[in-house]
Design a protein around this motif. Structure first.
Motif, PDB file in Angstrom:
ATOM      1  N   GLU A 108       1.575   5.344 -31.276  1.00  0.00           N
ATOM      2  CA  GLU A 108       2.941   5.207 -31.800  1.00  0.00           C
ATOM      3  C   GLU A 108       2.955   5.031 -33.311  1.00  0.00           C
ATOM      4  OE1 GLU A 108       5.539   5.924 -30.139  1.00  0.00           O
ATOM      5  OE2 GLU A 108       4.419   6.111 -28.255  1.00  0.00           O
ATOM      6  N   GLY A 109       1.787   5.111 -33.932  1.00  0.00           N
ATOM      7  CA  GLY A 109       1.721   5.038 -35.390  1.00  0.00           C
ATOM      8  C   GLY A 109       1.627   3.637 -35.953  1.00  0.00           C
ATOM      9  N   LEU A 110       1.334   2.670 -35.103  1.00  0.00           N
ATOM     10  CA  LEU A 110       1.161   1.290 -35.557  1.00  0.00           C
ATOM     11  C   LEU A 110      -0.307   0.892 -35.423  1.00  0.00           C
ATOM     12  CD1 LEU A 110       4.142  -0.474 -33.717  1.00  0.00           C
ATOM     13  CD2 LEU A 110       4.011   0.048 -36.161  1.00  0.00           C
ATOM     14  N   SER A 111      -0.778   0.093 -36.360  1.00  0.00           N
ATOM     15  CA  SER A 111      -2.102  -0.495 -36.184  1.00  0.00           C
ATOM     16  C   SER A 111      -1.936  -1.723 -35.289  1.00  0.00           C
ATOM     17  CB  SER A 111      -2.693  -0.909 -37.538  1.00  0.00           C
ATOM     18  OG  SER A 111      -1.977  -2.019 -38.063  1.00  0.00           O
ATOM     19  N   ILE A 112      -3.018  -2.192 -34.749  1.00  0.00           N
ATOM     20  CA  ILE A 112      -2.962  -3.411 -33.932  1.00  0.00           C
ATOM     21  C   ILE A 112      -2.463  -4.576 -34.781  1.00  0.00           C
ATOM     22  CG2 ILE A 112      -4.331  -5.053 -32.575  1.00  0.00           C
ATOM     23  CD1 ILE A 112      -3.813  -2.265 -31.275  1.00  0.00           C
ATOM     24  N   GLU A 113      -2.880  -4.619 -36.018  1.00  0.00           N
ATOM     25  CA  GLU A 113      -2.445  -5.691 -36.922  1.00  0.00           C
ATOM     26  C   GLU A 113      -0.930  -5.642 -37.130  1.00  0.00           C
ATOM     27  OE1 GLU A 113      -5.044  -3.558 -37.644  1.00  0.00           O
ATOM     28  OE2 GLU A 113      -6.591  -5.017 -37.106  1.00  0.00           O
ATOM     29  N   GLN A 114      -0.385  -4.432 -37.331  1.00  0.00           N
ATOM     30  CA  GLN A 114       1.066  -4.306 -37.501  1.00  0.00           C
ATOM     31  C   GLN A 114       1.802  -4.737 -36.232  1.00  0.00           C
ATOM     32  OE1 GLN A 114       0.794  -0.110 -38.555  1.00  0.00           O
ATOM     33  NE2 GLN A 114       2.052  -0.513 -40.369  1.00  0.00           N
ATOM     34  N   PHE A 115       1.318  -4.276 -35.088  1.00  0.00           N
ATOM     35  CA  PHE A 115       1.938  -4.619 -33.814  1.00  0.00           C
ATOM     36  C   PHE A 115       1.942  -6.138 -33.625  1.00  0.00           C
ATOM     37  CE2 PHE A 115       1.875  -5.493 -29.272  1.00  0.00           C
ATOM     38  CZ  PHE A 115       2.918  -4.710 -28.807  1.00  0.00           C
ATOM     39  N   ASN A 116       0.780  -6.756 -33.830  1.00  0.00           N
ATOM     40  CA  ASN A 116       0.684  -8.210 -33.655  1.00  0.00           C
ATOM     41  C   ASN A 116       1.529  -8.956 -34.670  1.00  0.00           C
ATOM     42  OD1 ASN A 116      -0.985  -8.077 -31.421  1.00  0.00           O
ATOM     43  ND2 ASN A 116      -2.847  -8.123 -32.639  1.00  0.00           N
ATOM     44  N   SER A 117       1.632  -8.430 -35.877  1.00  0.00           N
ATOM     45  CA  SER A 117       2.473  -9.058 -36.886  1.00  0.00           C
ATOM     46  C   SER A 117       3.931  -9.059 -36.452  1.00  0.00           C
ATOM     47  CB  SER A 117       2.321  -8.328 -38.225  1.00  0.00           C
ATOM     48  OG  SER A 117       3.198  -8.871 -39.176  1.00  0.00           O
ATOM     49  N   ILE A 118       4.365  -7.945 -35.883  1.00  0.00           N
ATOM     50  CA  ILE A 118       5.743  -7.872 -35.385  1.00  0.00           C
ATOM     51  C   ILE A 118       5.936  -8.891 -34.267  1.00  0.00           C
ATOM     52  CG2 ILE A 118       7.436  -6.437 -34.179  1.00  0.00           C
ATOM     53  CD1 ILE A 118       6.207  -4.022 -35.729  1.00  0.00           C
ATOM     54  N   VAL A 119       4.988  -8.948 -33.350  1.00  0.00           N
ATOM     55  CA  VAL A 119       5.080  -9.899 -32.237  1.00  0.00           C
ATOM     56  C   VAL A 119       5.084 -11.333 -32.753  1.00  0.00           C
ATOM     57  CG1 VAL A 119       3.891 -10.820 -30.208  1.00  0.00           C
ATOM     58  CG2 VAL A 119       4.067  -8.355 -30.526  1.00  0.00           C
ATOM     59  N   ASP A 120       4.167 -11.646 -33.659  1.00  0.00           N
ATOM     60  CA  ASP A 120       3.985 -13.027 -34.102  1.00  0.00           C
ATOM     61  C   ASP A 120       5.027 -13.522 -35.091  1.00  0.00           C
ATOM     62  OD1 ASP A 120       1.721 -13.241 -32.543  1.00  0.00           O
ATOM     63  OD2 ASP A 120       0.337 -12.812 -34.193  1.00  0.00           O
ATOM     64  N   ASN A 121       5.449 -12.655 -35.994  1.00  0.00           N
ATOM     65  CA  ASN A 121       6.218 -13.152 -37.132  1.00  0.00           C
ATOM     66  C   ASN A 121       7.603 -12.565 -37.316  1.00  0.00           C
ATOM     67  OD1 ASN A 121       3.985 -14.707 -38.001  1.00  0.00           O
ATOM     68  ND2 ASN A 121       3.058 -12.829 -38.813  1.00  0.00           N
ATOM     69  N   GLN A 122       7.927 -11.512 -36.632  1.00  0.00           N
ATOM     70  CA  GLN A 122       9.146 -10.819 -36.983  1.00  0.00           C
ATOM     71  C   GLN A 122      10.148 -10.758 -35.840  1.00  0.00           C
ATOM     72  OE1 GLN A 122       7.995  -7.124 -38.760  1.00  0.00           O
ATOM     73  NE2 GLN A 122       6.811  -8.128 -40.342  1.00  0.00           N
ATOM     74  N   ILE A 123      10.110 -11.737 -34.977  1.00  0.00           N
ATOM     75  CA  ILE A 123      11.078 -11.823 -33.880  1.00  0.00           C
ATOM     76  C   ILE A 123      11.860 -13.108 -34.080  1.00  0.00           C
ATOM     77  CG2 ILE A 123      11.377 -11.968 -31.394  1.00  0.00           C
ATOM     78  CD1 ILE A 123       8.646 -10.519 -31.152  1.00  0.00           C
ATOM     79  N   ASP A 124      13.177 -13.004 -34.180  1.00  0.00           N
ATOM     80  CA  ASP A 124      13.973 -14.211 -34.396  1.00  0.00           C
ATOM     81  C   ASP A 124      14.298 -14.898 -33.069  1.00  0.00           C
ATOM     82  OD1 ASP A 124      16.180 -12.947 -33.225  1.00  0.00           O
ATOM     83  OD2 ASP A 124      17.155 -12.509 -35.133  1.00  0.00           O
TER      84      ASP A 124
END
Length: 163
Positions: free
Chosen positions: A76-92
């Motif tokens: 999907e064009g995401l690195s694992i780091e980007q995916f985990n960053s979204i999961v960990d830090n970018q969900i309100d």
């Protein structure tokens, strides 16, 4: 919908990192649900052997599923780091994605959908692997629950896994 997908994605990520599969929600290990008392179940040597064989199979299934999940995220064009960053830090608090572009949100949601499908397939494969060894999923989970508090049982399982 995003909140549900994110929750499912987190469950998948947690499942892959767990030493044993988790099937459903149960009571605290060793506690009788009605009486609240500790219960001990005796397992035969054959059941422990079947458990160990099933456990070995499950580990392979989990490794394969984890590799598929990584590929799905990257596809999907995401690195694992980007995916985990979204999961960990970018969900309100509402479960909405924050600080992500529309493109990243779409990539993330597509990756989560793929991960959910992989998880569901892996869970079915795990159940089949357990039953193929001649033990029910319920009995398998009873052994897991009791082993979490019973050092002798834990050692017996370890001996079967590493003869």
């Amino acid at each position: 919908m995003v909140r549900m997908l994110i929750s499912a994605g987190l469950m998948v990520l947690l499942m892959v990192g767990m030493p044993f599969p988790a099937y459903g929600i149960g009571f605290a290990p060793g506690l009788h649900p009605i009486l609240g008392q500790t219960t001990t179940v005796d397992f035969t040597d054959a059941e422990i052997s079947d458990f160990a064989s099933a456990y070995r199979s499950i580990q392979g299934i989990k490794q394969d599923a984890e590799a598929e999940m990584v590929k799905a995220v990257e596809a999907e064009g995401l690195s694992i780091e980007q995916f985990n960053s979204i999961v960990d830090n970018q969900i309100d608090d509402t479960g909405a994605l924050t600080n992500t572009s529309e493109a990243e949100t779409a990539q993330f949601e597509a990756a989560v959908d793929a991960i959910i499908a992989i998880r569901q397939s892996a869970e079915l494969d795990m159940e089949s692997a357990i039953e193929k060894e001649g033990i029910s999923v319920e009995r398998f989970n009873q052994i897991i629950d009791q082993a979490s508090q019973d050092d002798a049982l834990k050692q017996q399982i370890s001996d079967q896994l590493d003869p």
